[in-house]
Write a protein that holds these residues in place. Structure first.
Motif, PDB file in Angstrom:
ATOM      1  N   ARG A 156      30.842 -34.194  -9.437  1.00  0.00           N
ATOM      2  CA  ARG A 156      29.462 -34.694  -9.318  1.00  0.00           C
ATOM      3  C   ARG A 156      29.256 -36.013 -10.058  1.00  0.00           C
ATOM      4  O   ARG A 156      28.589 -36.903  -9.575  1.00  0.00           O
ATOM      5  N   ASP A 157      29.824 -36.112 -11.263  1.00  0.00           N
ATOM      6  CA  ASP A 157      29.626 -37.309 -12.088  1.00  0.00           C
ATOM      7  C   ASP A 157      30.892 -38.143 -12.203  1.00  0.00           C
ATOM      8  O   ASP A 157      31.052 -38.897 -13.148  1.00  0.00           O
ATOM      9  N   ARG A 158      31.798 -38.005 -11.249  1.00  0.00           N
ATOM     10  CA  ARG A 158      33.086 -38.701 -11.344  1.00  0.00           C
ATOM     11  C   ARG A 158      33.422 -39.309  -9.989  1.00  0.00           C
ATOM     12  O   ARG A 158      33.278 -38.668  -8.969  1.00  0.00           O
ATOM     13  N   SER A 159      33.900 -40.546 -10.008  1.00  0.00           N
ATOM     14  CA  SER A 159      34.348 -41.135  -8.749  1.00  0.00           C
ATOM     15  C   SER A 159      35.653 -40.461  -8.334  1.00  0.00           C
ATOM     16  O   SER A 159      36.334 -39.837  -9.141  1.00  0.00           O
ATOM     17  N   GLU A 160      36.003 -40.604  -7.067  1.00  0.00           N
ATOM     18  CA  GLU A 160      37.193 -39.930  -6.565  1.00  0.00           C
ATOM     19  C   GLU A 160      38.455 -40.499  -7.204  1.00  0.00           C
ATOM     20  O   GLU A 160      38.504 -41.659  -7.600  1.00  0.00           O
ATOM     21  N   PHE A 161      39.474 -39.647  -7.309  1.00  0.00           N
ATOM     22  CA  PHE A 161      40.762 -40.054  -7.867  1.00  0.00           C
ATOM     23  C   PHE A 161      41.863 -39.270  -7.156  1.00  0.00           C
ATOM     24  O   PHE A 161      41.630 -38.200  -6.607  1.00  0.00           O
ATOM     25  N   TYR A 162      43.068 -39.845  -7.171  1.00  0.00           N
ATOM     26  CA  TYR A 162      44.210 -39.193  -6.540  1.00  0.00           C
ATOM     27  C   TYR A 162      44.907 -38.280  -7.533  1.00  0.00           C
ATOM     28  O   TYR A 162      44.987 -38.571  -8.732  1.00  0.00           O
ATOM     29  N   ALA A 163      45.434 -37.182  -7.026  1.00  0.00           N
ATOM     30  CA  ALA A 163      46.246 -36.257  -7.807  1.00  0.00           C
ATOM     31  C   ALA A 163      47.347 -35.743  -6.891  1.00  0.00           C
ATOM     32  O   ALA A 163      47.292 -35.921  -5.672  1.00  0.00           O
ATOM     33  N   VAL A 164      48.335 -35.112  -7.484  1.00  0.00           N
ATOM     34  CA  VAL A 164      49.444 -34.529  -6.734  1.00  0.00           C
ATOM     35  C   VAL A 164      49.624 -33.100  -7.225  1.00  0.00           C
ATOM     36  O   VAL A 164      49.708 -32.868  -8.433  1.00  0.00           O
ATOM     37  N   THR A 165      49.671 -32.141  -6.288  1.00  0.00           N
ATOM     38  CA  THR A 165      49.914 -30.769  -6.717  1.00  0.00           C
ATOM     39  C   THR A 165      51.307 -30.682  -7.321  1.00  0.00           C
ATOM     40  O   THR A 165      52.191 -31.485  -7.015  1.00  0.00           O
ATOM     41  N   LEU A 217      35.337 -29.656  -9.599  1.00  0.00           N
ATOM     42  CA  LEU A 217      35.864 -30.712  -8.743  1.00  0.00           C
ATOM     43  C   LEU A 217      35.991 -30.202  -7.321  1.00  0.00           C
ATOM     44  O   LEU A 217      36.286 -29.028  -7.099  1.00  0.00           O
ATOM     45  N   THR A 218      35.807 -31.105  -6.377  1.00  0.00           N
ATOM     46  CA  THR A 218      36.206 -30.847  -5.005  1.00  0.00           C
ATOM     47  C   THR A 218      37.559 -31.514  -4.854  1.00  0.00           C
ATOM     48  O   THR A 218      37.712 -32.697  -5.171  1.00  0.00           O
ATOM     49  N   CYS A 219      38.562 -30.760  -4.405  1.00  0.00           N
ATOM     50  CA  CYS A 219      39.906 -31.302  -4.221  1.00  0.00           C
ATOM     51  C   CYS A 219      40.280 -31.171  -2.748  1.00  0.00           C
ATOM     52  O   CYS A 219      40.349 -30.062  -2.218  1.00  0.00           O
ATOM     53  N   ASN A 220      40.475 -32.305  -2.091  1.00  0.00           N
ATOM     54  CA  ASN A 220      40.894 -32.319  -0.699  1.00  0.00           C
ATOM     55  C   ASN A 220      42.417 -32.413  -0.691  1.00  0.00           C
ATOM     56  O   ASN A 220      42.984 -33.489  -0.843  1.00  0.00           O
ATOM     57  N   ILE A 221      43.070 -31.247  -0.531  1.00  0.00           N
ATOM     58  CA  ILE A 221      44.517 -31.134  -0.638  1.00  0.00           C
ATOM     59  C   ILE A 221      45.134 -31.280   0.753  1.00  0.00           C
ATOM     60  O   ILE A 221      44.719 -30.605   1.691  1.00  0.00           O
ATOM     61  N   ARG A 222      46.099 -32.161   0.857  1.00  0.00           N
ATOM     62  CA  ARG A 222      46.785 -32.399   2.132  1.00  0.00           C
ATOM     63  C   ARG A 222      47.246 -31.071   2.730  1.00  0.00           C
ATOM     64  O   ARG A 222      47.836 -30.256   2.044  1.00  0.00           O
ATOM     65  N   HIS A 223      46.964 -30.825   3.976  1.00  0.00           N
ATOM     66  CA  HIS A 223      47.317 -29.630   4.749  1.00  0.00           C
ATOM     67  C   HIS A 223      46.483 -28.400   4.408  1.00  0.00           C
ATOM     68  O   HIS A 223      46.616 -27.380   5.062  1.00  0.00           O
ATOM     69  N   ILE A 224      45.646 -28.457   3.380  1.00  0.00           N
ATOM     70  CA  ILE A 224      44.807 -27.316   2.992  1.00  0.00           C
ATOM     71  C   ILE A 224      43.347 -27.619   3.312  1.00  0.00           C
ATOM     72  O   ILE A 224      42.624 -26.791   3.837  1.00  0.00           O
ATOM     73  N   GLY A 225      42.915 -28.839   2.982  1.00  0.00           N
ATOM     74  CA  GLY A 225      41.520 -29.227   3.161  1.00  0.00           C
ATOM     75  C   GLY A 225      40.791 -29.235   1.836  1.00  0.00           C
ATOM     76  O   GLY A 225      41.382 -29.096   0.767  1.00  0.00           O
ATOM     77  N   ALA A 226      39.475 -29.398   1.916  1.00  0.00           N
ATOM     78  CA  ALA A 226      38.649 -29.495   0.709  1.00  0.00           C
ATOM     79  C   ALA A 226      38.391 -28.103   0.136  1.00  0.00           C
ATOM     80  O   ALA A 226      38.015 -27.185   0.857  1.00  0.00           O
ATOM     81  N   VAL A 227      38.635 -27.964  -1.174  1.00  0.00           N
ATOM     82  CA  VAL A 227      38.382 -26.708  -1.874  1.00  0.00           C
ATOM     83  C   VAL A 227      37.577 -27.004  -3.138  1.00  0.00           C
ATOM     84  O   VAL A 227      37.749 -28.041  -3.770  1.00  0.00           O
TER      85      VAL A 227
END
Length: 191
Positions: A22-31, A53-63
């Motif tokens: 909510r209070d953070r701009s988007e950032f990249y992460a790697v599982t 956080l909302t994490c949009n994980i490749r092949h999984i989608g937003a969680v």
């Protein structure tokens, strides 16, 4: 091949994700690892414990997730979902882990052949070995080298931190800890 320090029910899975709060701009992460305590991520950005956080994980989608621990360039999240949904996502991540162990590639961005292909790789044990880049994308790289690196191992390619995602017949594929901006990415890239 499993993560060197993986325990039973801990599965190495390396896929890119885009996270935001909510209070953070988007950032990249790697599982990194999926375990009973949550999904482990590596990122140059470290969120706060208890941050949602909302994490949009490749092949999984937003969680939807909540950060349960942090440390170094890593953090662990738990899913904010019903038990059935959590079990379904965990199964999907375990399946991705098995596919990566079988050397199935996971691509997030188009690849290019860089103009400069000679590079050095710093391995987890501190050794620095020469390598040749085969192709590169905003989220990862393929290269050849004369050293064994385990899937899940942290490496530094030039000055760029990455994690080994797969082996293939004549090389290694790795995912960057922090993806490059796809719009600013081309064959002139230097790692």
């Amino acid at each position: 091949m499993r993560h060197q320090h993986a325990k039973p029910h801990h599965h190495t899975v390396v896929v890119p994700a885009l996270c935001w709060g909510r209070d953070r701009s988007e950032f990249y992460a790697v599982t990194d690892i999926v375990s009973p305590d949550g999904i482990h991520f590596r990122s140059a950005t470290t969120p706060l414990v208890d941050e949602e956080l909302t994490c949009n994980i490749r092949h999984i989608g937003a969680v939807e997730t909540r950060v349960v621990s942090i440390g170094g360039c890593a953090f662990v999240v738990r899913l904010l979902a019903r038990r059935q949904a959590v079990a379904s996502i965990a199964r999907e991540l375990r399946l991705l882990s098995e596919q990566q162990e079988a050397t199935v590639p996971v691509r997030a961005h188009p690849r290019v052949t860089p103009l400069k292909t000679d590079v050095t790789i710093e391995l987890a044990d501190g050794r620095i070995v020469p390598a040749k880049l085969l192709n590169i994308s905003a989220s990862g790289v393929a290269f050849t080298l004369d050293a064994h690196v385990a899937i899940g191992a942290s490496i530094t390619i030039g000055r760029t931190a990455a994690r080994v995602a797969r082996h293939f017949e004549h090389g290694v594929g790795a995912v960057f800890d922090t993806a490059f901006d796809p719009q600013a990415f081309d064959q002139h890239i230097t790692l």
